[in-house]
Scaffold this motif. Structure first.
Motif, PDB file in Angstrom:
ATOM      1  N   LEU A  25      22.883  11.698   8.894  1.00  0.00           N
ATOM      2  CA  LEU A  25      21.688  11.053   9.080  1.00  0.00           C
ATOM      3  C   LEU A  25      21.809   9.999  10.122  1.00  0.00           C
ATOM      4  CD1 LEU A  25      18.805  10.152   8.215  1.00  0.00           C
ATOM      5  CD2 LEU A  25      20.100   8.976   6.276  1.00  0.00           C
ATOM      6  N   ILE A  26      21.016   9.782  11.065  1.00  0.00           N
ATOM      7  CA  ILE A  26      21.139   8.816  12.080  1.00  0.00           C
ATOM      8  C   ILE A  26      19.861   8.132  12.293  1.00  0.00           C
ATOM      9  CG2 ILE A  26      21.499   8.504  14.532  1.00  0.00           C
ATOM     10  CD1 ILE A  26      23.101  11.093  14.579  1.00  0.00           C
ATOM     11  N   TYR A  27      19.712   6.908  12.420  1.00  0.00           N
ATOM     12  CA  TYR A  27      18.330   6.238  12.546  1.00  0.00           C
ATOM     13  C   TYR A  27      19.008   4.876  12.955  1.00  0.00           C
ATOM     14  CZ  TYR A  27      19.794   4.041   7.852  1.00  0.00           C
ATOM     15  OH  TYR A  27      20.402   3.379   6.951  1.00  0.00           O
ATOM     16  N   PRO A  28      17.934   4.088  13.902  1.00  0.00           N
ATOM     17  CA  PRO A  28      18.047   2.873  14.477  1.00  0.00           C
ATOM     18  C   PRO A  28      18.452   1.752  13.735  1.00  0.00           C
ATOM     19  CG  PRO A  28      16.207   3.797  15.499  1.00  0.00           C
ATOM     20  CD  PRO A  28      16.390   4.463  14.322  1.00  0.00           C
ATOM     21  N   ALA A  29      19.318   0.971  13.536  1.00  0.00           N
ATOM     22  CA  ALA A  29      19.800  -0.258  12.969  1.00  0.00           C
ATOM     23  C   ALA A  29      18.706  -1.486  13.023  1.00  0.00           C
ATOM     24  CB  ALA A  29      21.375  -0.678  13.152  1.00  0.00           C
ATOM     25  N   GLN A  30      17.579  -1.567  12.175  1.00  0.00           N
ATOM     26  CA  GLN A  30      16.431  -2.295  12.104  1.00  0.00           C
ATOM     27  C   GLN A  30      16.647  -3.005  10.801  1.00  0.00           C
ATOM     28  OE1 GLN A  30      13.829   1.062  14.313  1.00  0.00           O
ATOM     29  NE2 GLN A  30      12.794  -0.493  13.171  1.00  0.00           N
ATOM     30  N   GLU A  45       8.022   1.512   6.118  1.00  0.00           N
ATOM     31  CA  GLU A  45       8.193   2.019   4.651  1.00  0.00           C
ATOM     32  C   GLU A  45       8.592   3.431   4.427  1.00  0.00           C
ATOM     33  OE1 GLU A  45       8.317   0.758   0.196  1.00  0.00           O
ATOM     34  OE2 GLU A  45       9.093   0.041   2.255  1.00  0.00           O
ATOM     35  N   ARG A  46       7.520   3.998   5.475  1.00  0.00           N
ATOM     36  CA  ARG A  46       7.776   5.539   5.433  1.00  0.00           C
ATOM     37  C   ARG A  46       9.097   6.187   5.551  1.00  0.00           C
ATOM     38  NH1 ARG A  46       4.382   3.983   9.334  1.00  0.00           N
ATOM     39  NH2 ARG A  46       5.159   4.448  11.511  1.00  0.00           N
ATOM     40  N   THR A  47       9.769   5.565   6.692  1.00  0.00           N
ATOM     41  CA  THR A  47      11.172   5.829   6.994  1.00  0.00           C
ATOM     42  C   THR A  47      12.040   5.234   6.187  1.00  0.00           C
ATOM     43  OG1 THR A  47      10.507   5.609   9.533  1.00  0.00           O
ATOM     44  CG2 THR A  47      12.708   5.592   8.924  1.00  0.00           C
ATOM     45  N   ARG A  48      12.034   3.988   5.582  1.00  0.00           N
ATOM     46  CA  ARG A  48      12.827   3.624   4.606  1.00  0.00           C
ATOM     47  C   ARG A  48      13.065   4.553   3.381  1.00  0.00           C
ATOM     48  NH1 ARG A  48      13.332   1.067  -0.278  1.00  0.00           N
ATOM     49  NH2 ARG A  48      11.093   0.934  -0.260  1.00  0.00           N
ATOM     50  N   THR A  70       0.909  -1.172   0.022  1.00  0.00           N
ATOM     51  CA  THR A  70      -0.133  -0.048   0.149  1.00  0.00           C
ATOM     52  C   THR A  70       0.852   1.273  -0.116  1.00  0.00           C
ATOM     53  OG1 THR A  70      -0.223  -0.034   2.527  1.00  0.00           O
ATOM     54  CG2 THR A  70      -1.949  -1.178   1.280  1.00  0.00           C
ATOM     55  N   ALA A  71       0.313   2.332  -0.183  1.00  0.00           N
ATOM     56  CA  ALA A  71       1.057   3.710  -0.142  1.00  0.00           C
ATOM     57  C   ALA A  71       1.525   3.918   1.146  1.00  0.00           C
ATOM     58  CB  ALA A  71       0.179   4.721  -0.613  1.00  0.00           C
ATOM     59  N   PRO A  72       2.607   4.312   1.395  1.00  0.00           N
ATOM     60  CA  PRO A  72       3.171   4.683   2.807  1.00  0.00           C
ATOM     61  C   PRO A  72       2.295   5.603   3.502  1.00  0.00           C
ATOM     62  CG  PRO A  72       5.007   5.431   1.079  1.00  0.00           C
ATOM     63  CD  PRO A  72       3.691   4.638   0.445  1.00  0.00           C
ATOM     64  N   LYS A  73       2.017   5.358   4.816  1.00  0.00           N
ATOM     65  CA  LYS A  73       1.428   6.191   5.658  1.00  0.00           C
ATOM     66  C   LYS A  73       1.532   6.103   7.026  1.00  0.00           C
ATOM     67  CE  LYS A  73      -2.246   2.485   5.661  1.00  0.00           C
ATOM     68  NZ  LYS A  73      -3.583   1.900   5.507  1.00  0.00           N
TER      69      LYS A  73
END
Length: 286
Positions: free
Chosen positions: A261-266, A271-274, A88-91
C-alpha cells in the motif's frame, strides 16, 4: 507586524499568477488585495512583487518568502479542510491505482464493496497501472503494487499487506502428456503461462509460452491444456474441486507475493483516503 492573512494573500497571488486572478478566487476586490500586499512589503521592508499590466513577477526576496510559506500554508489549509470534513460523511472523488491482476481477486472486490457500502458519497476511480506512479503529479490518492516494486519517492508511505495465496496448476490433459513435476527444478521443460507478477516467483530460464497480465486469459488457457499457470487460489478453487485443473505439489516451494500500500506522507490525509487506508491496514496488514 506581518499578518498570516496577508501572507496567505501573497501566496494566493503567486499561485494564481496575478492579483486579478487571486481576487476572483477569494471573492475580494483587486484594489484591496493590492493594498494588503503593499502593507506586507512595507512591514517586511522588501519588494516582493514586480507588477506589470498583464502579470506579476517575483523578486528574489519574493521567491525566498514563497518557498518558506508555501508548505506551512498548505498544511494549515489541509488541516482546516479536514476539520470541516470530519464533521460530515466522507465524500468526493478518490483515485486508486492497482495492478491489473489485482482487479480479479476476491480480496480487492470485497474491500471495494465494503467501502462503497459504508461511504456512499465517495466516488471511486480505479485505474490499472503496471508500475509505480507519481501520486502527486497524477492526482492519485493511493496505489497498490506487488511488494517487489518500490514507490517512486522516499517520502511516500509504503506498507506491506497480505500475501496472496497462489497455486501452481495445469489441466489433467496437459499433465498426462508431460508428466507431473515433483520439484521446481523439474519445471524447465514445461510450458508456462505467466504474468509479470507470477513470473517473479519462478526460477530463471523458464519456457514462457504466454506472458500476459490478463489472469482470466491465463486461467482459460491453463484449462485448455496449454501449459502450467500460477493463479490466485481463490480464482481456481471451483476448477480444483471439479477436476478441470489439477494442483501441482511443488507450488508450496514458492513464496507467495505480497501487496504494498503506497500513499503520500501527508500530515492531513483527506478523510475518504484515511478511511480506505485504515480499512486496508486493519484487514490485510502483515
Amino acid at each position: 507586524m506581518t499578518s498570516l492573512d496577508d501572507l496567505n494573500l501573497f501566496a494566493l497571488t503567486v499561485r494564481h499568477q496575478g492579483i486579478s486572478a487571486a481576487a476572483a478566487a477569494t471573492n475580494m476586490q483587486r484594489s484591496k488585495i493590492s493594498r494588503r500586499l503593499q502593507a506586507l512589503e512595507h512591514a517586511l521592508g522588501y519588494q516582493l512583487l514586480i507588477r506589470t499590466t498583464r502579470h506579476i513577477e517575483l523578486t528574489e526576496q519574493g521567491r525566498w518568502l514563497y518557498r518558506q510559506i508555501e508548505s506551512p500554508l498548505n498544511t494549515l489549509q489541509a488541516a482546516t479542510e479536514l476539520m470541516v470534513e470530519r464533521g460530515t460523511a466522507p465524500k468526493g472523488l478518490m483515485r486508486i491505482a492497482i495492478p491489473p491482476t489485482l482487479g480479479v481477486t476476491e480480496f480487492f472486490a470485497d474491500t471495494i464493496e465494503r467501502y462503497i457500502s459504508l461511504y456512499p458519497q465517495v466516488q471511486l476511480e480505479i485505474e490499472h497501472e503496471k508500475s509505480a506512479i507519481d501520486l502527486r503529479r497524477s492526482n492519485t490518492d493511493l496505489q497498490l503494487l506487488p511488494g517487489f516494486i518500490d514507490s517512486l519517492h522516499d517520502d511516500y508511505v509504503q506498507q506491506s499487506l497480505i500475501q496472496f495465496p497462489y497455486t501452481l496448476v495445469a489441466s489433467p490433459c496437459y499433465l498426462s502428456k508431460k508428466g507431473r513435476p515433483k520439484a521446481l527444478a523439474e519445471l524447465a521443460d514445461y510450458d508456462f503461462l505467466a504474468s509479470r507478477y507470477t513470473r517473479s516467483l519462478m526460477p530463471e530460464c523458464r519456457n514462457y509460452r504466454l506472458f500476459s497480465d490478463d489472469l482470466r486469459l491465463l486461467h482459460q488457457l491453463a484449462k485448455a491444456g496449454q501449459g502450467i499457470a500460477i493463479l490466485p487460489t481463490s480464482m481456481i478453487e471451483e476448477d480444483l474441486a471439479s477436476g478441470a485443473l489439477s494442483n501441482i505439489d511443488c507450488a508450496d516451494q514458492l513464496t507467495p507475493p505480497s501487496i504494498s500500500l503506497i500513499y503520500p506522507a501527508q500530515a492531513y490525509l483527506p478523510e475518504r483516503t484515511r478511511l480506505m487506508v485504515k480499512m486496508l491496514r486493519d484487514n490485510f496488514a502483515l
